[in-house]
Structure formats: structure tokens, C-alpha cells
Design a protein around this motif. Structure first.
Motif, PDB file in Angstrom:
ATOM      1  N   HIS A   1      39.802  31.251  49.146  1.00  0.00           N
ATOM      2  CA  HIS A   1      41.059  30.536  49.340  1.00  0.00           C
ATOM      3  C   HIS A   1      41.684  30.033  47.777  1.00  0.00           C
ATOM      4  CE1 HIS A   1      44.006  27.555  50.827  1.00  0.00           C
ATOM      5  NE2 HIS A   1      43.564  26.604  49.680  1.00  0.00           N
ATOM      6  N   HIS A   2      40.700  29.821  46.948  1.00  0.00           N
ATOM      7  CA  HIS A   2      41.124  29.043  45.646  1.00  0.00           C
ATOM      8  C   HIS A   2      41.014  30.443  44.366  1.00  0.00           C
ATOM      9  CE1 HIS A   2      40.959  25.216  46.718  1.00  0.00           C
ATOM     10  NE2 HIS A   2      39.731  25.451  47.480  1.00  0.00           N
ATOM     11  N   MET A   3      40.497  31.724  44.941  1.00  0.00           N
ATOM     12  CA  MET A   3      40.696  32.646  43.908  1.00  0.00           C
ATOM     13  C   MET A   3      40.905  33.953  44.572  1.00  0.00           C
ATOM     14  SD  MET A   3      37.032  31.456  41.814  1.00  0.00           S
ATOM     15  CE  MET A   3      35.997  31.326  43.416  1.00  0.00           C
ATOM     16  N   PRO A   4      42.054  34.075  45.253  1.00  0.00           N
ATOM     17  CA  PRO A   4      42.423  35.522  46.009  1.00  0.00           C
ATOM     18  C   PRO A   4      42.858  36.411  45.054  1.00  0.00           C
ATOM     19  CG  PRO A   4      43.990  33.639  46.473  1.00  0.00           C
ATOM     20  CD  PRO A   4      43.128  33.191  45.456  1.00  0.00           C
ATOM     21  N   ALA A   5      44.352  36.480  44.787  1.00  0.00           N
ATOM     22  CA  ALA A   5      44.675  37.513  44.092  1.00  0.00           C
ATOM     23  C   ALA A   5      44.279  37.495  42.518  1.00  0.00           C
ATOM     24  CB  ALA A   5      46.248  37.411  44.099  1.00  0.00           C
ATOM     25  N   GLY A   6      44.124  36.288  42.209  1.00  0.00           N
ATOM     26  CA  GLY A   6      43.557  36.168  40.624  1.00  0.00           C
ATOM     27  C   GLY A   6      42.309  36.931  40.213  1.00  0.00           C
ATOM     28  N   LEU A   7      41.336  37.011  41.489  1.00  0.00           N
ATOM     29  CA  LEU A   7      39.983  37.646  40.923  1.00  0.00           C
ATOM     30  C   LEU A   7      40.229  39.028  40.694  1.00  0.00           C
ATOM     31  CD1 LEU A   7      37.629  36.198  43.683  1.00  0.00           C
ATOM     32  CD2 LEU A   7      37.584  36.165  40.946  1.00  0.00           C
ATOM     33  N   MET A   8      41.184  40.015  41.621  1.00  0.00           N
ATOM     34  CA  MET A   8      41.577  41.141  41.261  1.00  0.00           C
ATOM     35  C   MET A   8      42.078  41.185  39.963  1.00  0.00           C
ATOM     36  SD  MET A   8      41.307  44.199  42.389  1.00  0.00           S
ATOM     37  CE  MET A   8      40.477  43.913  44.034  1.00  0.00           C
ATOM     38  N   LYS A   9      43.193  40.221  39.512  1.00  0.00           N
ATOM     39  CA  LYS A   9      43.594  40.557  38.335  1.00  0.00           C
ATOM     40  C   LYS A   9      42.740  40.474  37.286  1.00  0.00           C
ATOM     41  CE  LYS A   9      47.359  38.251  35.535  1.00  0.00           C
ATOM     42  NZ  LYS A   9      48.343  37.046  35.445  1.00  0.00           N
ATOM     43  N   LEU A  10      41.901  39.608  37.080  1.00  0.00           N
ATOM     44  CA  LEU A  10      40.881  39.251  36.142  1.00  0.00           C
ATOM     45  C   LEU A  10      40.131  40.471  36.321  1.00  0.00           C
ATOM     46  CD1 LEU A  10      40.236  35.438  36.784  1.00  0.00           C
ATOM     47  CD2 LEU A  10      41.035  36.449  34.663  1.00  0.00           C
ATOM     48  N   LYS A  11      39.464  41.165  37.463  1.00  0.00           N
ATOM     49  CA  LYS A  11      38.856  42.260  37.241  1.00  0.00           C
ATOM     50  C   LYS A  11      39.570  43.066  36.478  1.00  0.00           C
ATOM     51  CE  LYS A  11      36.388  45.361  40.248  1.00  0.00           C
ATOM     52  NZ  LYS A  11      35.691  45.947  41.744  1.00  0.00           N
ATOM     53  N   LYS A  12      40.845  43.636  36.870  1.00  0.00           N
ATOM     54  CA  LYS A  12      41.420  44.571  36.054  1.00  0.00           C
ATOM     55  C   LYS A  12      41.765  44.310  34.632  1.00  0.00           C
ATOM     56  CE  LYS A  12      44.473  45.935  39.924  1.00  0.00           C
ATOM     57  NZ  LYS A  12      45.850  46.156  40.354  1.00  0.00           N
ATOM     58  N   GLU A  13      41.729  42.872  34.125  1.00  0.00           N
ATOM     59  CA  GLU A  13      41.831  42.735  32.734  1.00  0.00           C
ATOM     60  C   GLU A  13      40.366  42.879  32.302  1.00  0.00           C
ATOM     61  OE1 GLU A  13      42.268  38.639  30.247  1.00  0.00           O
ATOM     62  OE2 GLU A  13      42.879  38.466  32.362  1.00  0.00           O
ATOM     63  N   PHE A  14      39.306  42.648  32.728  1.00  0.00           N
ATOM     64  CA  PHE A  14      38.034  43.006  32.341  1.00  0.00           C
ATOM     65  C   PHE A  14      37.890  44.629  31.984  1.00  0.00           C
ATOM     66  CE2 PHE A  14      33.851  44.475  33.313  1.00  0.00           C
ATOM     67  CZ  PHE A  14      33.113  43.986  32.380  1.00  0.00           C
ATOM     68  N   LEU A  15      38.337  45.335  33.105  1.00  0.00           N
ATOM     69  CA  LEU A  15      37.830  46.889  32.899  1.00  0.00           C
ATOM     70  C   LEU A  15      39.043  47.497  31.707  1.00  0.00           C
ATOM     71  CD1 LEU A  15      37.754  47.728  36.875  1.00  0.00           C
ATOM     72  CD2 LEU A  15      36.041  47.513  34.852  1.00  0.00           C
ATOM     73  N   ALA A  16      40.179  46.782  31.499  1.00  0.00           N
ATOM     74  CA  ALA A  16      41.067  47.143  30.485  1.00  0.00           C
ATOM     75  C   ALA A  16      40.584  46.433  29.194  1.00  0.00           C
ATOM     76  CB  ALA A  16      42.431  46.923  31.061  1.00  0.00           C
ATOM     77  N   LEU A  17      39.604  45.636  29.131  1.00  0.00           N
ATOM     78  CA  LEU A  17      39.573  44.690  27.842  1.00  0.00           C
ATOM     79  C   LEU A  17      39.461  45.515  26.711  1.00  0.00           C
ATOM     80  CD1 LEU A  17      39.099  41.927  26.730  1.00  0.00           C
ATOM     81  CD2 LEU A  17      36.823  42.101  27.199  1.00  0.00           C
ATOM     82  N   LYS A  18      39.849  45.450  25.588  1.00  0.00           N
ATOM     83  CA  LYS A  18      39.665  45.998  24.312  1.00  0.00           C
ATOM     84  C   LYS A  18      39.506  44.926  22.971  1.00  0.00           C
ATOM     85  CE  LYS A  18      40.542  50.210  26.199  1.00  0.00           C
ATOM     86  NZ  LYS A  18      39.536  51.152  26.294  1.00  0.00           N
ATOM     87  N   GLN A  19      38.601  45.253  22.083  1.00  0.00           N
ATOM     88  CA  GLN A  19      38.386  44.553  21.075  1.00  0.00           C
ATOM     89  C   GLN A  19      39.823  44.066  20.261  1.00  0.00           C
ATOM     90  OE1 GLN A  19      35.718  45.995  18.078  1.00  0.00           O
ATOM     91  NE2 GLN A  19      35.917  44.085  16.812  1.00  0.00           N
TER      92      GLN A  19
END
Length: 219
Positions: A98-116
Motif C-alpha cells: 500500500h505505501h510503497m507500490p510504484a515507488g519501489l519499482m522506480k527505486l529498483k530501476k534507479e539502483f540498477l542505473a546508478l553511476k558514480q
């Protein structure tokens, strides 16, 4: 008639008091899934410290909900159709959904695309750790964690690290910090040297007669 063996009944431990002693946070509402997850993690930590059972976990955690979050919990509880009480696993799953639906997928994508990028190694590492909890399957092994961390590093630093093998993730981070520190020291020396040369050249341009050898007077 005797009083039995005279032993007093064991004193029941006040789990709720122990839970509240850790000052567990209250949750009302947040559009940021990070804050919702932080609340859940903090609550779980205090529940574990208090050694609460499954029923107590749901009871104590739900009492830390207020406002919109409490409205959600009342709706979920009244809509629970199962005959058995709500388990902690159900509470946790429902809260996250309920509290972390679409945001979780967005954060997962942000993590996988993370650059220094322009981040220091420390800043990049902190961001990596923070976001990695939203992609648990991608970092469930040390080798995977090392690979993803390495891929996000800037090319020059990544090239210097590729020739090494690290026993664990922390060793990789430590080596990256050592290289970054050495590189910063070398760049600092280079800037100071260039600054000295620039000041020297400016001095000669301002005083050209000092740069030329004096000629002898020819009679």
C-alpha cells in the motif's frame, strides 16, 4: 494446608514497555517510499529487541500508525476475511504494497542505473547501499554486489580495479577509497605546481627586463 513449594510465579516480562522504551517512530503518511520503508525497518528492529511474538508484533506496530496510515490499517483489518488473526508477514506485506507500490519499482530501476558520476566513493557507496535494499535479488550474493558496484564506477577507477580480485565487497570499497585518495593527492600536487608556474610566468611578463640578460656597454 501448605502453599506448595513456596516459589513465586515467574514475573511476566513487559514486552510492550520494552518495545516503547526504544521510542519506535510513528507513521502517518509519506509520498516517499524510503520513509515508509525506514519506519517499517525501525519498528521491526524494536519488535525483535523486545522479543515479541507474531501477535504482539502486529498489535504493537499497528498502534504506531496515525492519520491516513491508521485509516488504511482499519480498512485492511475490517476487510480481512480469513478466520485466523493477521500475521506479521501479512501486515508487513500489506503495508509495503500500500505505501510503497510504484515507488519501489522506480527505486529498483534507479539502483540498477546508478553511476558514480561526480560523487565521491563514499557518497556513491552510501547511495548504493541505500538503494540496494529495493533490489534484494540483485545483491543477494557478494559477487553480484561487487559486480554492480564496479559497473557504476567511473571508467578510470573501474579500469584500475579490474586487474584485482577481492575476497568480499568491503575489500573492493576499501581499495576504491585508497585509489581515490591517492588520485586526489596527485591532482592537488599538480594544481599547486601549475599554480607556481603560472605565478612565475606572470612575474616575468610583468618584469621583462629581469628575463633578459644585461648587455655590456660597447664604447
Amino acid at each position: 494446608m501448605g502453599q506448595g513449594n513456596g516459589n513465586a510465579p515467574p514475573h511476566a516480562r513487559d514486552k510492550r514497555g520494552e518495545f516503547l522504551k526504544g521510542r519506535p517512530p510513528v507513521f502517518k503518511h509519506s509520498a516517499d517510499p524510503l520513509q515508509a520503508d525506514d519506519w517499517l525497518r525501525a519498528i521491526e528492529r524494536q519488535l525483535e529487541i523486545a522479543q515479541c511474538d507474531d501477535k504482539e508484533k502486529v498489535l504493537y506496530a499497528s498502534r504506531q500508525l496515525q492519520g491516513v496510515a491508521l485509516d488504511w490499517w482499519d480498512s485492511f483489518r475490517f476487510g480481512h476475511t480469513k478466520a485466523n488473526p493477521i500475521t506479521w508477514a501479512e501486515f508487513r506485506s500489506a503495508f509495503r504494497t500500500h505505501h510503497m507500490p510504484a515507488g519501489l519499482m522506480k527505486l529498483k530501476k534507479e539502483f540498477l542505473a546508478l553511476k558514480q558520476g561526480s560523487l565521491t566513493i563514499t557518497e556513491y557507496h552510501d547511495k548504493f547501499i541505500q538503494l540496494s535494499r529495493y533490489a534484494p535479488n540483485e545483491v543477494d550474493e557478494d559477487g553480484k554486489r561487487q559486480e554492480l558496484f564496479m559497473e557504476g564506477l567511473n571508467d578510470g577507477l573501474q579500469y584500475q580495479l579490474l586487474s584485482h580480485t577481492f575476497a568480499n565487497f568491503q575489500q573492493l570499497v576499501d581499495k576504491a577509497l585508497v585509489i581515490e585518495t591517492k588520485r586526489c593527492q596527485m591532482e592537488d600536487k599538480k594544481r599547486k605546481f601549475q599554480g607556481q608556474q603560472s605565478r612565475s610566468n606572470s612575474h616575468f611578463r610583468a618584469n621583462p627586463q629581469q628575463a633578459q640578460p644585461q648587455q655590456r656597454y660597447q664604447g
